[in-house]
Design an enzyme around this catalytic site. Structure first.
Site, PDB file in Angstrom:
ATOM      1  N   ARG A 161      19.170 -38.612  72.791  1.00  0.00           N
ATOM      2  CA  ARG A 161      19.509 -37.764  73.942  1.00  0.00           C
ATOM      3  C   ARG A 161      20.964 -37.294  73.856  1.00  0.00           C
ATOM      4  O   ARG A 161      21.278 -36.179  74.273  1.00  0.00           O
ATOM      5  CB  ARG A 161      19.282 -38.538  75.252  1.00  0.00           C
ATOM      6  CG  ARG A 161      19.534 -37.771  76.531  1.00  0.00           C
ATOM      7  CD  ARG A 161      18.598 -36.601  76.739  1.00  0.00           C
ATOM      8  NE  ARG A 161      17.195 -36.953  76.609  1.00  0.00           N
ATOM      9  CZ  ARG A 161      16.203 -36.072  76.722  1.00  0.00           C
ATOM     10  NH1 ARG A 161      16.469 -34.799  76.950  1.00  0.00           N
ATOM     11  NH2 ARG A 161      14.943 -36.456  76.574  1.00  0.00           N
TER      12      ARG A 161
ATOM     13  N   PHE B 189      14.018 -45.065  77.535  1.00  0.00           N
ATOM     14  CA  PHE B 189      13.224 -44.031  76.876  1.00  0.00           C
ATOM     15  C   PHE B 189      13.862 -42.639  76.899  1.00  0.00           C
ATOM     16  O   PHE B 189      13.787 -41.903  75.923  1.00  0.00           O
ATOM     17  CB  PHE B 189      11.825 -43.963  77.488  1.00  0.00           C
ATOM     18  CG  PHE B 189      10.997 -45.200  77.277  1.00  0.00           C
ATOM     19  CD1 PHE B 189      11.268 -46.054  76.210  1.00  0.00           C
ATOM     20  CD2 PHE B 189       9.955 -45.519  78.128  1.00  0.00           C
ATOM     21  CE1 PHE B 189      10.505 -47.205  75.997  1.00  0.00           C
ATOM     22  CE2 PHE B 189       9.181 -46.657  77.925  1.00  0.00           C
ATOM     23  CZ  PHE B 189       9.456 -47.503  76.865  1.00  0.00           C
ATOM     24  N   HIS B 190      14.448 -42.256  78.022  1.00  0.00           N
ATOM     25  CA  HIS B 190      15.077 -40.932  78.050  1.00  0.00           C
ATOM     26  C   HIS B 190      16.258 -40.891  77.086  1.00  0.00           C
ATOM     27  O   HIS B 190      16.522 -39.864  76.443  1.00  0.00           O
ATOM     28  CB  HIS B 190      15.527 -40.573  79.469  1.00  0.00           C
ATOM     29  CG  HIS B 190      15.762 -39.115  79.669  1.00  0.00           C
ATOM     30  ND1 HIS B 190      17.023 -38.571  79.789  1.00  0.00           N
ATOM     31  CD2 HIS B 190      14.893 -38.071  79.748  1.00  0.00           C
ATOM     32  CE1 HIS B 190      16.927 -37.261  79.947  1.00  0.00           C
ATOM     33  NE2 HIS B 190      15.650 -36.934  79.918  1.00  0.00           N
ATOM     34  N   CYS B 191      16.951 -42.003  76.956  1.00  0.00           N
ATOM     35  CA  CYS B 191      18.127 -42.078  76.080  1.00  0.00           C
ATOM     36  C   CYS B 191      17.763 -41.920  74.604  1.00  0.00           C
ATOM     37  O   CYS B 191      18.619 -41.514  73.809  1.00  0.00           O
ATOM     38  CB  CYS B 191      18.840 -43.411  76.257  1.00  0.00           C
ATOM     39  SG  CYS B 191      19.455 -43.714  77.913  1.00  0.00           S
ATOM     40  N   ILE B 192      16.538 -42.266  74.210  1.00  0.00           N
ATOM     41  CA  ILE B 192      16.197 -42.230  72.778  1.00  0.00           C
ATOM     42  C   ILE B 192      15.302 -41.051  72.427  1.00  0.00           C
ATOM     43  O   ILE B 192      14.808 -40.959  71.301  1.00  0.00           O
ATOM     44  CB  ILE B 192      15.576 -43.556  72.302  1.00  0.00           C
ATOM     45  CG1 ILE B 192      14.204 -43.823  72.914  1.00  0.00           C
ATOM     46  CG2 ILE B 192      16.519 -44.729  72.576  1.00  0.00           C
ATOM     47  CD1 ILE B 192      13.466 -45.001  72.278  1.00  0.00           C
TER      48      ILE B 192
END
Length: 339
Positions: free
Chosen positions: A91, A330-333
């Site tokens: 992200r 999850f949003h970070c990866i």
């Protein structure tokens, strides 16, 4: 740059708008993940498979883990790219993708990289954005200041949410005034209005990235968390965030509808340190919303409540507790590339 993406008619779409693909990086660094590498890989693969049910995925691999990545993702609609990377936080290290309003052409926005304010400067991360843009074969816009994808959240209608703790932090762009930073966001992301929350979760390595504390889930609608537990370390911060959001109007002048879901509460790492766990770090895929869970009493309720706001998508809760050991979920990866 003579003309900004905004001048040329580009605007960053909302995440719920259709994706062409999702970019990920296979967890590979034993020196970072230590004895948790295999379980982190398993959590990653579960996420990748859930995303690939409704959109193709692009996965960065290193030569030493390419074979295990191919084996674990066998049968999945995946394209592998041998692009070196420092760690899996796509992200922030990939471009922010934007789209032209008239032609629907997609472009990649590339910003300076300084390892979240100089905290984690890992080899190769600085080159990932350019290499992904080249692999995606889209136009590139370059900017001479620091901005991470997880620090901004847009509704696709001209509104951007961010935090003062991150974007006004002297460890990011100390030479730029708040007014300059606001103008930067408008020109790069194609937004008209920037809404500033104060700060994020306790022990957040990113200095308050927005994608753990407030997410647009529909036009004029934003989701945040509320503490359900007396020992929730973020109780006061979360209450403050909800109050701030309720006072905002968006780029169209409409008050934000604020939806609250439970916070995970107290989540500790193996050393007993508080982790910045958030259900809001979900990924909105074309056909699913994939919600990180942490083994707390609020997991099932949070997944169910998020699902109520995405009736046309399948809502899937998957464990991210070991990925969170690295500081995000999850949003970070993930990084979505619009259609």
């Amino acid at each position: 740059m003579s003309q900004s993406p905004q001048d040329l008619g580009y605007r960053q779409p909302a995440e719920w708008q259709t994706h062409r693909t999702c970019w990920l990086a296979f967890p590979s660094h034993g020196d970072l993940w230590l004895e948790y590498l295999e379980i982190v890989q398993a959590e990653f693969v579960a996420l990748a498979k859930a995303i690939a049910q409704s959109e193709p995925i692009q996965v960065l691999v290193l030569p030493e883990t390419a074979a295990i990545a191919a084996q674990m993702l066998q049968g999945v609609d995946v394209t592998f790219h041998q692009i070196p990377f420092g760690d899996i936080w796509m992200r922030d290290i990939t471009p922010i993708f934007t789209r032209h309003a008239a032609s629907q052409t997609v472009a990649g926005l590339q910003f300076n990289w300084n390892g979240w304010g100089g905290k984690y400067l890992l080899e190769h991360d600085e080159q990932v954005a350019e290499r992904v843009i080249n692999a995606a074969q889209v136009e590139r816009f370059c900017f001479d200041y620091v901005l991470e994808g997880g620090a901004v959240e847009v509704d696709g209608l001209g509104t951007c949410l961010t935090t003062k703790q991150c974007l006004l932090n002297p460890n990011r762009n100390p030479q730029r005034s708040p007014a300059q930073i606001e103008a930067d966001l408008q020109q790069a992301l194609g937004v008209e209005k920037v809404l500033w929350l104060e700060s994020g979760l306790l022990n957040d390595h990113t200095d308050g990235h927005i994608d753990t504390i407030a997410r647009f889930i529909a036009p004029h609608t934003v989701m945040c968390m509320t503490a359900k537990d007396a020992n929730d370390p973020n109780a006061a911060v979360l209450a403050d965030i909800a109050d701030q959001l309720a006072s905002f109007t968006d780029a169209e002048g409409k008050p934000l509808q604020v939806v609250q879901i439970p916070s995970p509460g107290l989540v500790l790492d193996p050393e007993g340190e508080i982790m910045p766990a958030s259900y809001l770090n979900f990924y909105i895929a074309n056909g699913a919303v994939i919600v990180p869970t942490y083994g707390t009493p609020y997991d099932a309720l949070a997944v169910e409540m998020i699902g109520q706001y995405f009736p046309n998508r399948k809502t899937i809760g998957l464990s991210a507790k070991h990925i969170l050991l690295g500081g995000g979920a999850f949003h970070c990866i993930t990084c979505h590339q619009p259609l």
